[in-house]
Every structure is written in C-alpha cells, then in structure tokens.
Design a protein around this motif. Structure first.
Motif, mmCIF file in Angstrom:
data_model
loop_
_atom_site.group_PDB
_atom_site.id
_atom_site.type_symbol
_atom_site.label_atom_id
_atom_site.label_comp_id
_atom_site.label_asym_id
_atom_site.label_seq_id
_atom_site.Cartn_x
_atom_site.Cartn_y
_atom_site.Cartn_z
ATOM 1 N N UNK A 42 30.025 -17.029 -35.831
ATOM 2 C CA UNK A 42 29.207 -16.119 -34.908
ATOM 3 C C UNK A 42 30.489 -14.525 -34.211
ATOM 4 N N UNK A 43 30.190 -13.929 -33.196
ATOM 5 C CA UNK A 43 30.378 -12.878 -32.878
ATOM 6 C C UNK A 43 30.433 -13.288 -31.392
ATOM 7 N N UNK A 44 31.356 -12.835 -30.683
ATOM 8 C CA UNK A 44 31.558 -13.038 -28.999
ATOM 9 C C UNK A 44 32.457 -11.726 -28.503
ATOM 10 N N UNK A 45 32.118 -11.925 -27.144
ATOM 11 C CA UNK A 45 32.548 -10.651 -26.694
ATOM 12 C C UNK A 45 31.682 -10.004 -26.645
ATOM 13 N N UNK A 46 30.378 -9.876 -26.783
ATOM 14 C CA UNK A 46 29.668 -8.604 -27.034
ATOM 15 C C UNK A 46 29.340 -8.127 -25.566
ATOM 16 N N UNK A 99 26.834 -5.525 -34.247
ATOM 17 C CA UNK A 99 27.477 -4.450 -35.293
ATOM 18 C C UNK A 99 27.742 -3.240 -34.698
ATOM 19 N N UNK A 100 26.765 -2.750 -34.247
ATOM 20 C CA UNK A 100 26.348 -1.121 -33.565
ATOM 21 C C UNK A 100 27.368 -0.861 -32.328
ATOM 22 N N UNK A 101 27.391 -2.338 -31.141
ATOM 23 C CA UNK A 101 28.091 -1.900 -29.961
ATOM 24 C C UNK A 101 28.998 -2.055 -29.972
ATOM 25 N N UNK A 135 13.642 -5.713 -31.322
ATOM 26 C CA UNK A 135 14.084 -5.427 -30.691
ATOM 27 C C UNK A 135 14.447 -6.651 -29.099
ATOM 28 N N UNK A 136 13.720 -7.789 -29.061
ATOM 29 C CA UNK A 136 13.824 -8.996 -28.076
ATOM 30 C C UNK A 136 15.111 -9.696 -28.702
ATOM 31 N N UNK A 137 15.435 -9.812 -29.920
ATOM 32 C CA UNK A 137 17.151 -10.144 -30.491
ATOM 33 C C UNK A 137 18.159 -9.565 -30.047
ATOM 34 N N UNK A 138 17.601 -7.867 -30.283
ATOM 35 C CA UNK A 138 18.828 -6.975 -29.380
ATOM 36 C C UNK A 138 19.258 -7.845 -27.956
ATOM 37 N N UNK A 139 18.473 -7.701 -27.203
ATOM 38 C CA UNK A 139 18.326 -8.000 -25.580
ATOM 39 C C UNK A 139 18.545 -8.840 -25.458
ATOM 40 N N UNK A 140 18.692 -10.393 -26.212
ATOM 41 C CA UNK A 140 19.336 -10.946 -25.860
ATOM 42 C C UNK A 140 20.291 -11.327 -26.474
ATOM 43 N N UNK A 141 20.247 -10.773 -27.581
ATOM 44 C CA UNK A 141 22.070 -11.192 -27.777
ATOM 45 C C UNK A 141 23.238 -10.394 -26.792
ATOM 46 N N UNK A 142 22.631 -9.522 -26.276
ATOM 47 C CA UNK A 142 23.315 -8.367 -25.226
ATOM 48 C C UNK A 142 23.423 -9.175 -24.026
ATOM 49 N N UNK A 143 22.443 -10.000 -23.857
ATOM 50 C CA UNK A 143 22.575 -10.361 -21.980
ATOM 51 C C UNK A 143 23.552 -11.415 -22.147
ATOM 52 N N UNK A 144 22.727 -12.206 -23.569
ATOM 53 C CA UNK A 144 24.018 -14.083 -23.733
ATOM 54 C C UNK A 144 25.387 -13.632 -23.642
ATOM 55 N N UNK A 145 26.046 -12.257 -24.878
ATOM 56 C CA UNK A 145 27.107 -11.839 -25.123
ATOM 57 C C UNK A 145 27.648 -12.804 -25.734
ATOM 58 N N UNK A 146 27.381 -13.290 -26.767
ATOM 59 C CA UNK A 146 27.918 -14.394 -27.741
ATOM 60 C C UNK A 146 26.660 -14.796 -29.081
ATOM 61 N N UNK A 147 26.527 -14.852 -30.613
ATOM 62 C CA UNK A 147 25.912 -14.959 -30.981
ATOM 63 C C UNK A 147 26.456 -15.727 -32.327
ATOM 64 N N UNK A 170 16.997 -3.426 -18.059
ATOM 65 C CA UNK A 170 16.384 -2.560 -19.910
ATOM 66 C C UNK A 170 15.135 -3.686 -20.332
ATOM 67 N N UNK A 171 15.930 -4.863 -20.003
ATOM 68 C CA UNK A 171 14.462 -6.744 -20.564
ATOM 69 C C UNK A 171 13.614 -5.558 -19.623
ATOM 70 N N UNK A 172 13.447 -5.397 -18.390
ATOM 71 C CA UNK A 172 11.576 -5.245 -17.858
ATOM 72 C C UNK A 172 11.230 -3.798 -18.048
#
Length: 347
Positions: free
Chosen positions: A160-164, A75-77, A230-242, A172-174
């Motif tokens: 859900x949200x798409x196109x993140x 939502x914030x990005x 934080x892990x959930x946010x990283x996963x969301x911005x890796x997949x691009x959709x939640x 970022x991940x490592x």
C-alpha cells in the motif's frame, strides 16, 4: 412560490456553511474525522444510488472504482521523496516518479480515471440484468483489487501507500457532498433523470417511448463511477494510508446499506442515512469496551456494537420496508403548505 423556495434554499445553505464553520472550530480531531466521513459517505451513497436506485441497475463494484480514485489521487499528490520512500521494493514507473499536482486537479483526474474504467466495464457488463449484473460488477471490482495487489511498480502492491498528504478536511468533504447533492437534484429533475427513472420502472415501456436504454445506462454507470472515484480519493487523503485490502466487498456493502436504509431512489434519504449510519457506527463503539456507569461496571463484548447496529437496522427495515424516505424527497412545500394551512385555520 418558486422565489420563496429559492430564497429558503439559499438561506439553508448559508446556515449550513455557518454550522460547518462552528463545528470545525469547536469539534476535536476525532469528531472532525467523523464529520468528514459523513460528507464522504454522502458522496459515495449518492453515487451508488444513481446507479442502483434511479437507474435500477444492481451494481456491486463500487469498491473497485473507489480504489481507482484513491490510488490515482495518491500517486499524483505524493512528492518524489515520499514516492521513493514508499516504493523501496520496486521503483515506481518512471513517468510518475517526479509528478506532483495540487489536490483539486488530482481529485478530478481520480474521478475521470474511475469514470473511464467504469465506461469500459459498462459496455460489456450492462447487457446483463439483475443478479448476473451484480455478480459481474462484483467480479470486476475484485479483479481491480487483485491487479492493484500485484502491480508493485504502480500501486506498491500489498504494502500500500503510506504518508499521503491529509488534504481532506471539512470543507473538501462537505463541499463535494453539497456539490454532489446539487448535481443529483439537477440531473434527476432534468430529461436525463426522468429517462433514467423510466428505465428503472419499465425498460420495455421506456424503449417504446424512444429512450436509448444502453446509452442512458452507460451514462449513469460512468457518472456513478466518477463520483465513486472522487469519494475514494477523499477517503484516501483523510486516512493518509491505503492498501488493496481496504477496498473489499465489505466496503461496497456498507455503501449499499446506506442506500437501502435511506431509500432506493431518494437523494434526501441517502444524505440522512449516510450521516446517521456513520455517526451511529462510531457512537455504538462504546459497547465494545468496558462501560463504567458509576454504580455498575459492565465488561465490553467485542463485536457487540455490530450486533446492536444490526438489530436497529432490522427494526427500521421492518417498519420502513422502503427505507427512511422511500422514493420521496424533501421539498419546501412541506413547510410552506403547513404554514398556509395553519394560517387558514387560524384565520
């Protein structure tokens, strides 16, 4: 000896960063995705191990905190235009309509929001123990998922949200994974870490020594929730959709599998297990499709990779009942002492 350990640690970190740089330049997009997932699961595995392994609490609510982190960061990005495109059934809450922040502040807000909800949940739930605690945290996780499914103007409901924005990359991940490992090592070696492990071993004895059980449990649960967010946010911005279906109990089970396989109460074991499990799950995917070995063609059986993976898991648990590392940690003394013994034998 301490100086040697510090030097070896710094050298190993530099070499690892160089290795990440090489892999980032040479791997294809699929391999990079797996590498990113390894880093994210290291963060998630350590966050659950802090609660379950080091504090001795049996929590099954991690997927809920990941959902909070993922949706908050999303939502914030998202740009106002992207929000308008996603929220076509019902407009987003006006206060969030025009807000757009960079990834780092969004990541921190996601973790803080998950930590806050974890703190609020921990206050009543942590008075329970063992199976009752597991059922209660699982229930709260499902409540969070159902609420997200039905809050159309906040989370866009079941759509859900798409196109993140795909901000999550190797760095970022490592970077977060390395930061989490360093934080966990410092925490566990400090007075708080020793207090948490004392609670895990014997609550009555820990309380008799003057440790505030309730306060330490809440701190552990809140920190674990923060890292899960934080892990959930990283996963969301890796997949691009939640969407809410992503954050079912199965996701918590996968993270719990990493913790148990690596060793409940071992940072080293969790890191090894997160990488091995993630890579192996993708490597065994070939079993689901048709395999051409040149001299024979084998038809794939859907779901076979999970059968083989489960068999390998059972094999490991039979021979390593406490996980790969148990409660042990890697130390430079393993190498330095062997070198010293070798020098003495040679001399």
């Amino acid at each position: 000896m301490k100086d040697k350990r510090k030097i070896l640690t710094i050298i190993s970190l530099i070499l690892f960063v160089i290795l990440l740089f090489i892999m980032n330049r040479t791997f294809d997009s699929y391999e990079i995705r797996i590498l990113n997932l390894c880093g994210i699961y290291v963060v998630l595995g350590l966050s659950l191990n802090l609660i379950n392994g080091f504090t001795g609490l049996f929590s099954l609510g991690h997927a809920g905190f990941m959902a909070i982190g993922a949706y908050t960061s999303a939502i914030f990005t998202m740009s106002p235009e992207l929000k308008q495109m996603n929220y076509y059934l019902k407009p987003i809450i006006p206060i969030f309509k025009n807000i757009q922040l960079p990834f780092l502040p969004s990541l921190l807000i996601a973790g803080l929001m998950a930590g806050l909800i974890g703190f609020l949940i921990a206050a009543p739930v942590l008075r329970l123990k063992d199976d009752y605690l597991a059922i209660a945290t699982l229930g709260f996780s499902e409540i969070i998922r159902v609420v997200f499914t039905n809050t159309q103007s906040l989370t866009n409901g079941a759509l859900g949200l798409k196109g993140l924005p795909k901000y999550t990359n190797v760095w970022w991940s490592w970077g977060m994974a390395i930061g989490t490992v360093i934080f966990m090592v410092l925490l566990i070696k400090g007075s708080y870490g020793r207090a948490l492990m004392a609670i895990r071993e014997d609550e009555i004895a820990a309380e008799a020594m003057g440790i505030d059980l309730f306060r330490h449990k809440i701190i552990s649960f809140t920190i674990g929730s923060f890292l899960a967010g934080v892990g959930g946010a990283l996963l969301a911005h890796l997949l691009g959709t939640i969407d809410p279906l992503m954050f079912r109990f199965l996701l918590t089970f996968n993270i719990l599998l990493i913790v148990v396989l690596g060793g409940i109460g071992s940072i080293t074991g969790t890191v090894i297990s997160a990488v091995v499990v993630t890579v192996l799950m993708e490597f065994l995917r070939v079993l689901d499709g048709t395999m051409d070995l040149g001299f024979i063609r084998i038809s794939g059986i859907p779901g076979m990779r999970m059968v083989v993976f489960s068999a390998l898991l059972m094999f490991v648990i039979l021979f390593y009942q406490r996980g790969i590392m148990g409660t042990k940690e890697f130390t430079w003394d393993w190498i330095l002492n062997r070198k010293k013994k070798y020098t003495q034998i040679k001399g």
